[in-house]
Design a protein around this motif. Structure first.
Motif, mmCIF file in Angstrom:
data_model
loop_
_atom_site.group_PDB
_atom_site.id
_atom_site.type_symbol
_atom_site.label_atom_id
_atom_site.label_comp_id
_atom_site.label_asym_id
_atom_site.label_seq_id
_atom_site.Cartn_x
_atom_site.Cartn_y
_atom_site.Cartn_z
ATOM 1 N N THR A 267 -54.588 -19.669 -2.416
ATOM 2 C CA THR A 267 -56.033 -19.784 -2.211
ATOM 3 C C THR A 267 -56.772 -19.906 -3.546
ATOM 4 N N MET B 179 -58.986 -26.514 -7.917
ATOM 5 C CA MET B 179 -59.455 -27.731 -7.263
ATOM 6 C C MET B 179 -59.869 -28.802 -8.276
ATOM 7 N N HIS C 67 -60.487 -31.105 -2.721
ATOM 8 C CA HIS C 67 -61.285 -30.544 -1.626
ATOM 9 C C HIS C 67 -60.329 -29.854 -0.663
ATOM 10 N N ARG C 68 -60.465 -28.532 -0.541
ATOM 11 C CA ARG C 68 -59.535 -27.744 0.261
ATOM 12 C C ARG C 68 -59.792 -27.936 1.760
ATOM 13 N N GLU C 69 -58.682 -27.980 2.532
ATOM 14 C CA GLU C 69 -58.762 -28.076 3.984
ATOM 15 C C GLU C 69 -57.963 -26.935 4.610
ATOM 16 N N THR C 70 -58.102 -26.764 5.912
ATOM 17 C CA THR C 70 -57.377 -25.703 6.612
ATOM 18 C C THR C 70 -56.537 -26.302 7.738
ATOM 19 N N LEU D 178 -51.306 -24.332 0.960
ATOM 20 C CA LEU D 178 -52.391 -25.099 0.340
ATOM 21 C C LEU D 178 -52.419 -26.476 0.983
ATOM 22 N N ALA E 62 -54.997 -29.810 0.552
ATOM 23 C CA ALA E 62 -56.183 -30.301 -0.144
ATOM 24 C C ALA E 62 -56.051 -31.786 -0.442
ATOM 25 N N TYR F 80 -49.907 -30.788 -0.072
ATOM 26 C CA TYR F 80 -49.613 -29.715 0.890
ATOM 27 C C TYR F 80 -48.472 -28.874 0.332
#
Length: 530
Positions: A352, A356, A364-367, A382, A384, A397
């Motif tokens: 986390t 970036m 740009h972080r994604e979930t 991770l 992003a 990833y």
């Protein structure tokens, strides 16, 4: 006053187990649970929680019944024991040692079955053991597959079921589009999920096929064909189920793929598969002109009662069985006296906190959706998108596990991507110039994938305790080896993807990925410890 038949003296005496020997055998059997208890407890929990293995609860009683069927034959044979059984118990103890030190539950579970085999062989001796050797084989069906094999098998079956199911729908002139495991009917989309892969039928039907082959008294090759046929029957019937659901949804709505109807269809598939196998026996009996009656060729037999007035002898304790029991006692002492090594989970920085901004690359972080995190059982990850310009985009990833000993392990993109509808056009390995991990040159798996008109280039590798690995099975070996020698099973999978413009060559995308991987390689050791 009992009446003794005139020919009683001509009947061979039967052997009886004295009460003390029965108590001793039961005691040794209960003792055999002790050193293997961790693996047995995990296995029992899988039986209760995984539908694929719920039938395994019946296998020990079934094995006991199959052995009881041989009662009349067993009581005619002396139990002289066998030193080979002692060797098998020793082999089971060695497998237990490796499984406990390496914390590999599947190995502990197989070690338990092997030890049970050895104890029974050391007690019965070879002539008597031959009568129960095949019934005891059913115990191997109660050991679940390792999770990585289960996942790969499930992914393959999902794709096959999807493809055959769609072919079935098109026979009814239904317009359907398939992307991996997702079936697009226009108004509805059906996903052939892991639960619909067919594993819920495959393992029970293979077990049933084994039992049917055992009761079937035809030629040996027919029995093998009957058992092996359970695999294609499962795949075909599950595919027809997927196709039938699609046809029903097309005509009557999405309710046909949900709730009770969905579960009922699954039950019907299993019952029809079983009837097909019975029909297969009928066909096989007509090949080769087997003239015996159906009951003689297929049926459950019960042991004949002992002749009235027959003489009996008491069995003695076989010396090999005593030796096997002593080995078992030693296993118990070792498991109690020798402390099990605790697994080392190295200190690391959470993903986390992964930056970036990596030089000119801005992320740009994604979930991940909950459905994926629940399935993957990740400890950290991770996801992003990184950009270094309007046409320079790379998706990063990283999936990380603190421990991979209990079956939770990194999933290979080679198995996951086809499930999303991507087809692999090229696949090879490449070394990234200027990139190193723990002093080793970084070598990656490289794939060119395509879905409709969209193409992408993928690089991925497994970063495991300072090693860079590209082979999925080598990952499993090093997990076991490092659990034995280093008491660590942590590790990660790193994957980067970049899209190709329509009509462009992959060389530009490869250059973009090489540049990006060279930038991130020095940053990873804080998050994926060596």
């Amino acid at each position: 006053m009992s009446v003794v038949p005139e020919n009683a003296n001509l009947i061979a005496p039967v052997w009886r187990l004295p009460r003390t020997l029965i108590v001793l055998a039961i005691g040794v059997g209960l003792l055999s649970l002790w050193p293997f208890w961790d693996g047995i407890a995990v296995m029992f929990n899988w039986w209760l929680t995984l539908p694929e293995y719920s039938h395994c609860l019946l296998l020990p009683p079934v094995a006991a019944f199959l052995i009881w069927q041989q009662k009349d034959r067993l009581e005619r044979l002396p139990f002289a024991g066998s030193w080979l059984g002692v060797a098998v118990v020793f082999l089971g103890g060695l497998a237990l040692f490796l499984g406990q030190i390496g914390t590999v539950y599947t190995l502990v579970q197989y070690a338990f079955v092997i030890t049970v085999y050895g104890l029974i062989l050391s007690f019965l001796g070879r002539p008597a053991f031959k009568l129960v050797a095949v019934p005891l084989l059913i115990l191997f069906f109660m050991v679940p597959l390792p999770n990585f094999l289960l996942f790969n098998l499930s992914s393959s079956l999902q794709l096959i079921s999807s493809q055959l199911g769609v072919a079935f729908m098109r026979l009814f002139d239904i317009s359907v589009f398939l992307e991996g495991n997702v079936i697009d009917l226009g108004g509805y989309k059906l996903e052939v999920a892991e639960a619909c892969s067919g594993l819920r039928y495959l393992f029970p039907l293979m077990t049933l096929g084994f039992l049917m082959s055992y009761f079937y008294k035809g030629a040996w090759w027919k029995r093998i064909v009957l058992f092996l046929s359970s695999i294609p029957i499962t795949v075909l019937m599950n595919s027809l189920r997927v196709g039938a659901i699609g046809v029903a949804v097309e005509h009557w709505g999405i309710e046909m793929a949900e709730g009770f109807l969905h579960e009922f269809q699954g039950w019907m598939v299993f019952m029809i598969s079983m009837l097909i196998m019975f029909g297969e026996i009928i066909v096989l009996t007509r090949i080769g002109h087997e003239s015996a009656a159906w009951r003689q060729l297929f049926g459950v037999e019960f042991p004949a009662p002992s002749p009235a007035g027959v003489a009996s002898r008491k069995r003695s304790v076989p010396t090999p069985f005593i030796a096997a029991a002593l080995i078992l006692v030693c296993l118990v002492v070792v498991t109690v006296a020798v402390p099990r090594p605790s697994e080392i989970v190295p200190q690391r920085t959470s993903l986390t906190q992964y930056p970036m901004q990596i030089e000119e690359w801005k992320g740009h972080r994604e979930t991940l959706e909950a459905v994926y995190t629940d399935q993957l059982q990740l400890d950290d990850y991770l996801l992003a998108d990184y950009l270094a310009g309007p046409d320079a985009i790379v998706n990063l990833y990283v999936s990380y596990y603190n421990s991979q000993r209990k079956g939770e392990a990194v999933h290979s993109p080679r198995a996951c991507l086809p499930g999303g509808g991507w087809q692999m056009q090229q696949f090879d390995q490449r070394t990234i110039p200027g990139a190193t991990i723990n002093g080793q040159p970084l070598r990656v798996n490289r794939a060119l994938i395509q879905q409709n008109d969209q193409r992408e280039v993928v690089y991925y590798w497994f970063q495991q305790r300072g090693r860079v690995i590209t082979n999925e099975f080598a990952v499993k070996w090093f997990i076991f080896w490092d659990a034995l020698t280093r008491h660590r099973t942590d590790g990660a999978m790193i994957r980067v993807i970049t899209p190709l413009k329509i009509g462009s060559e992959p060389t530009e995308a490869d250059a973009r990925l090489r540049e990006f991987v060279t930038r991130i390689a020095p940053t990873l050791d804080r998050y994926v410890p060596n």
